[in-house]
Design an enzyme around this catalytic site. Structure first.
Site, PDB file in Angstrom:
ATOM      1  N   CYS A 177      38.077  29.904  38.514  1.00  0.00           N
ATOM      2  CA  CYS A 177      37.734  30.836  39.595  1.00  0.00           C
ATOM      3  C   CYS A 177      37.580  30.129  40.928  1.00  0.00           C
ATOM      4  CB  CYS A 177      36.463  31.590  39.247  1.00  0.00           C
ATOM      5  SG  CYS A 177      35.940  32.738  40.546  1.00  0.00           S
TER       6      CYS A 177
ATOM      7  N   CYS B  41      40.138  32.866  41.623  1.00  0.00           N
ATOM      8  CA  CYS B  41      39.629  33.952  42.464  1.00  0.00           C
ATOM      9  C   CYS B  41      39.370  33.541  43.909  1.00  0.00           C
ATOM     10  CB  CYS B  41      38.326  34.500  41.886  1.00  0.00           C
ATOM     11  SG  CYS B  41      38.263  34.628  40.101  1.00  0.00           S
TER      12      CYS B  41
ATOM     13  N   LYS C 215      42.492  32.282  45.911  1.00  0.00           N
ATOM     14  CA  LYS C 215      43.389  33.445  45.983  1.00  0.00           C
ATOM     15  C   LYS C 215      42.902  34.448  47.015  1.00  0.00           C
ATOM     16  CE  LYS C 215      42.521  36.891  43.624  1.00  0.00           C
ATOM     17  NZ  LYS C 215      42.112  37.726  42.477  1.00  0.00           N
TER      18      LYS C 215
ATOM     19  N   TYR D 181      47.782  41.424  37.100  1.00  0.00           N
ATOM     20  CA  TYR D 181      46.963  41.124  38.282  1.00  0.00           C
ATOM     21  C   TYR D 181      47.602  40.029  39.128  1.00  0.00           C
ATOM     22  CZ  TYR D 181      42.428  43.009  36.430  1.00  0.00           C
ATOM     23  OH  TYR D 181      41.389  43.767  35.963  1.00  0.00           O
TER      24      TYR D 181
ATOM     25  N   GLU E 206      49.292  40.333  42.853  1.00  0.00           N
ATOM     26  CA  GLU E 206      48.531  39.766  43.967  1.00  0.00           C
ATOM     27  C   GLU E 206      49.341  38.721  44.714  1.00  0.00           C
ATOM     28  OE1 GLU E 206      43.998  40.465  42.274  1.00  0.00           O
ATOM     29  OE2 GLU E 206      45.004  38.555  41.879  1.00  0.00           O
TER      30      GLU E 206
ATOM     31  N   HIS F  20      30.739  60.011  57.488  1.00  0.00           N
ATOM     32  CA  HIS F  20      31.938  60.411  58.231  1.00  0.00           C
ATOM     33  C   HIS F  20      32.016  59.665  59.564  1.00  0.00           C
ATOM     34  CE1 HIS F  20      35.155  63.071  59.521  1.00  0.00           C
ATOM     35  NE2 HIS F  20      34.522  63.203  60.683  1.00  0.00           N
TER      36      HIS F  20
ATOM     37  N   GLU G 198      34.343  58.896  51.952  1.00  0.00           N
ATOM     38  CA  GLU G 198      33.765  60.236  51.873  1.00  0.00           C
ATOM     39  C   GLU G 198      34.590  61.159  50.985  1.00  0.00           C
ATOM     40  OE1 GLU G 198      34.076  62.824  55.492  1.00  0.00           O
ATOM     41  OE2 GLU G 198      34.974  61.017  56.365  1.00  0.00           O
TER      42      GLU G 198
END
Length: 452
Positions: free
Chosen positions: A42, A47, A50, A178, A182, A435, A440
């Site tokens: 990682c 991770c 990346k 993944y 990516e 908003h 939302e």
């Protein structure tokens, strides 16, 4: 029997480090061996670097969109890979230092060496040292898998891509999970001409079908030349680049080939089977819900077990191991409901059941919103955000939330809290919208798009 350590951890990645640190902070004598760099996949080659590349690659789209908001960005912008790589490497080194510092503060004794299991209570290091331990935790992670085909040695994996000296002009990405999606988007955003080949019918197998299709089209619209139902047969060196033959008969010229075709547990040569530990498919360590192997003194967490191969899961498993073994509080990790994000461009965030999974089990109402987010309108970008709620028709519980759009990874973390707590559609509806935001839409979808 007197042991050198109460716990010896093999592997300095996220799961192993968390377990070692927590056990040591609780007063246990802990040793840890890591043969490469502290931080594991990682932090070092996964991770973290990346995501830094995702950030870097996203500026090309931001610069394009800026003109729609009145910015004169000119034509002199270019991406400097060596400059980025130097800063990325410095950040990784900083994080590795923090890992070491935290382990040292907790009292963990670190060994920069490869460790193997000699017997149920003993590990041997490549340095020649040998230690006994009341408990052994295997947290060795995984490695990229390369398919066996002619010329595969010319291709890089997700390990080597971080260490490129220069950015290629053209690249072929092989895979549809993944990592493949990516990096196809990352390279595309950095100005590389990208072709992506995946042998399956659609990318991201296991994700919601509608979201998979939406993301695939969005990736194509951004410039990734994506081909599904197609694999590659061979790679040949040709001049300064490569020639690649595809299963559909085409031959392509490229400067780099990236295999993102899956990962395998790093269990080969660890002595596990000789010690009596049962291994499963592709060398995955078989464990029970407490992360205990077939040998009572040996446990395993993280990608080496091939349960859910995500960093936060490995960390949770490491912590649960300490609770169970050292704190007298048997704790099992629930792998059934985990939020996930694919940092493609646009991002995909998901938690819970897909529409397909849910409707196979019970009647469901499906709420869908697809719209151009506000920032895309002035930018002149036609890309649409896609959101989906999968709701049980009987008790109105939200079974799944799926989002494709900017910041989907951030949004799904918050939606994940509600889904994990068992929120109903009415709980979502009672929440006052913020908003103007994309999020939302998650609380303003009033009528189901369809029931199944």
């Amino acid at each position: 029997m007197d042991f050198d350590y109460d716990l010896f951890v093999i592997g300095g990645g996220s799961g192993g480090v968390r377990a070692a640190r927590l056990a040591a902070e609780g007063g246990a004598r802990v040793g840890l061996a890591e043969e490469y760099r502290m931080g594991g996949t990682c932090v070092i080659r996964g991770c973290v670097p990346k995501k830094l590349m995702v950030f870097a690659s996203s500026f090309s789209v931001a610069l394009e969109d800026a003109a729609g908001f009145g910015w004169d960005t000119g034509s002199g912008c270019r991406f400097d890979w060596p400059a980025f790589k130097a800063k990325k490497d410095a950040e990784i080194a900083r994080l590795e230092g923090i890992y070491r510092q935290n382990l040292g503060k907790a009292g963990v004794e670190m060994h920069d060496a490869r460790a193997t299991v000699a017997d149920p209570h003993r590990v041997t290091l490549s340095s020649g040292e040998s230690f006994s331990a009341r408990h052994i935790l295997v947290a060795v992670g995984g490695h990229p898998f390369k398919p066996e085909l002619p010329g595969a040695e010319h291709a890089m994996t997700s390990n080597e891509i971080f260490e490129m000296d220069d950015l290629p002009r053209r690249a072929i990405v092989v895979g549809g999970g993944y990592i493949a999606c990516e990096f196809a988007c990352i390279l595309n955003g950095m100005g590389v001409a990208v072709q992506q080949f995946y042998r399956g019918a659609q990318i991201l197998r296991g994700f919601d079908d509608e979201m998979r299709g939406h993301l695939a089209e969005a990736m194509r619209a951004r410039g990734v030349d994506l081909h599904v139902g197609t694999d590659i047969e061979w790679i040949e060196k040709e001049g300064d680049g490569f020639r690649v033959k595809c299963t559909d008969g085409r031959e392509c010229e490229t400067d780099a080939v990236l295999f993102a075709t899956g990962r395998r547990p790093n269990t080969a040569g660890l002595g596990l089977e000789e010690a009596g530990v049962s291994l499963g498919r592709n060398g995955a360590i078989e464990v029970d819900k407490w992360s205990q192997t077939s040998v009572p003194s040996i446990y395993a967490v993280g990608d080496a077990t091939d349960r859910v191969n995500l960093t936060p899961v490995a960390i949770r498993e490491g912590a649960a191991f300490v609770e169970t073994v050292f704190n007298g509080n048997p704790t099992a990790v629930d792998h059934s409901l985990i939020a996930k994000a694919v940092f493609a461009q646009p991002e995909l965030g998901t938690i819970g059941q897909t529409e397909e999974e849910a409707r196979d089990q019970q009647p469901v109402d499906v709420y869908v919103a697809a719209f151009r987010p506000m920032q895309n309108i002035l930018a002149g970008r036609n890309e649409r955000v896609f959101m989906k709620l999968v709701v049980a028709a009987a008790d109105r519980k939200v079974l799944g939330v799926h989002i494709v759009g900017p910041g989907a990874g951030e949004l799904i973390q918050m939606a994940g809290i509600a889904v994990t707590m068992g929120a109903t559609k009415e709980d979502f509806d009672r929440t006052v919208a913020v908003h103007p935001t994309m999020a939302e839409e998650l609380v303003t979808m009033k009528a189901p798009t369809r029931s199944a």
